[in-house]
Design an enzyme around this catalytic site. Structure first.
Site: not given
Length: 290
Positions: A69, A214-216, A219
């Site tokens: 990252y 990627f829980p959301l 967006g």
């Protein structure tokens, strides 16, 4: 810090990674603290530090990062913001993806490379042992047992406490378990994308933590006119909060790590820990999206 939000994340409950390392289930992922394409420093380094410190104020204890990252940027920000760490802070990092530019990720599972990256992460994070060291991707060019075996040696040497895997199948997880105990898996998973459902069920059966990245859906699930908008309005919550509450309700081994580069957004995400979905609400959301 206001008293109404102190330790708010704790409402999500506790999970013990590897059976002996307790974390608050709603954690924080550091990927969004870097520049565009997960490359380079953040646009506002001071805000990045504020976000990390605010997460601790909100009761977050589980921080997920990776050597790739930035690269290295997110690990360095964690150390800048939070070192010396409080006893309850748990940092999970990863190795196994190399970077050649913005948005470019190339697996590399050479055992010597994985060991080098572990040593460098120890230095950047300013710790003597990595709480959770995850193989970021399995390198298909190198036997899985060699990659996991090197992580097991690091664990035996006391440089790593627990081992995790990222983006694996049930079969790959079983193969890795034949080499070393696996404490967590981290796969793409959210309300709208449940292709890793079989892995989640197996992880729950085995007592393995499941970290949904990627829980959301970056967006897509949080839009004001998105698929959760009406249900969120009825619940007095935001779509993002409802998506996170659904994850927490889905399984006791679920460890969501929503990331953000803004304090206000962090506060909103963390409030999801206090949302309790009824069985009917959970089933309705499960059927409505996906």
């Amino acid at each position: 810090m206001t008293t109404s939000t102190e330790n708010l994340a704790a409402a999500s409950g506790i999970f013990e990674i590897g059976g002996d390392l307790p974390v608050v289930r709603l954690g924080y992922g550091t990927m969004q603290l870097t520049g565009d394409g997960v490359w380079g420093p953040p646009e506002d380094p001071d805000e990045a530090v504020r976000v990390l410190r605010r997460a601790v104020e909100l009761g977050v204890t589980f921080f997920d990062t990776a050597d790739s990252y930035g690269p290295v940027v997110a690990e360095e920000l964690l150390a800048e913001a939070l070192h010396p760490y409080t006893d309850d802070v748990v940092i999970a990092t990863k190795a196994g993806l190399t970077r050649q530019g913005p948005g470019i990720w190339t697996p590399l599972g050479n055992p010597a490379y994985l060991r080098q990256q572990a040593e460098l992460s120890l230095r950047r994070l300013k710790v003597e042992r990595i709480d959770l060291f995850q193989l970021h991707r399995i390198d298909s060019a190198i036997p899985l047992e060699d990659q996991v075996g090197e992580l097991a040696r690091l664990r035996d040497e006391g440089k790593v406490r627990h081992i995790g895997l990222s983006e694996v199948s049930v079969e790959e997880l079983r193969a890795a378990q034949a080499v070393a105990p696996i404490a967590t898996v981290q796969n793409l998973y959210n309300l709208a994308d449940r292709r890793s459902e079989a892995l989640l069920d197996y992880a729950e059966e085995q007592g393995i933590g499941f970290i949904p990245w990627f829980p959301l859906a970056t967006g897509a699930l949080s839009q004001a006119d998105g698929p959760l908008a009406a249900a969120a309005k009825e619940h007095g919550a935001t779509p993002s909060q409802l998506a996170l509450a659904w994850l927490l309700r889905r399984s006791p081994v679920m460890l969501p790590i929503p990331g953000t580069s803004k304090v206000d957004h962090l506060d909103s995400n963390t409030a999801a820990a206090a949302i309790e979905l009824t069985d009917a609400e959970f089933e309705a959301l499960s059927a409505f999206v996906g």
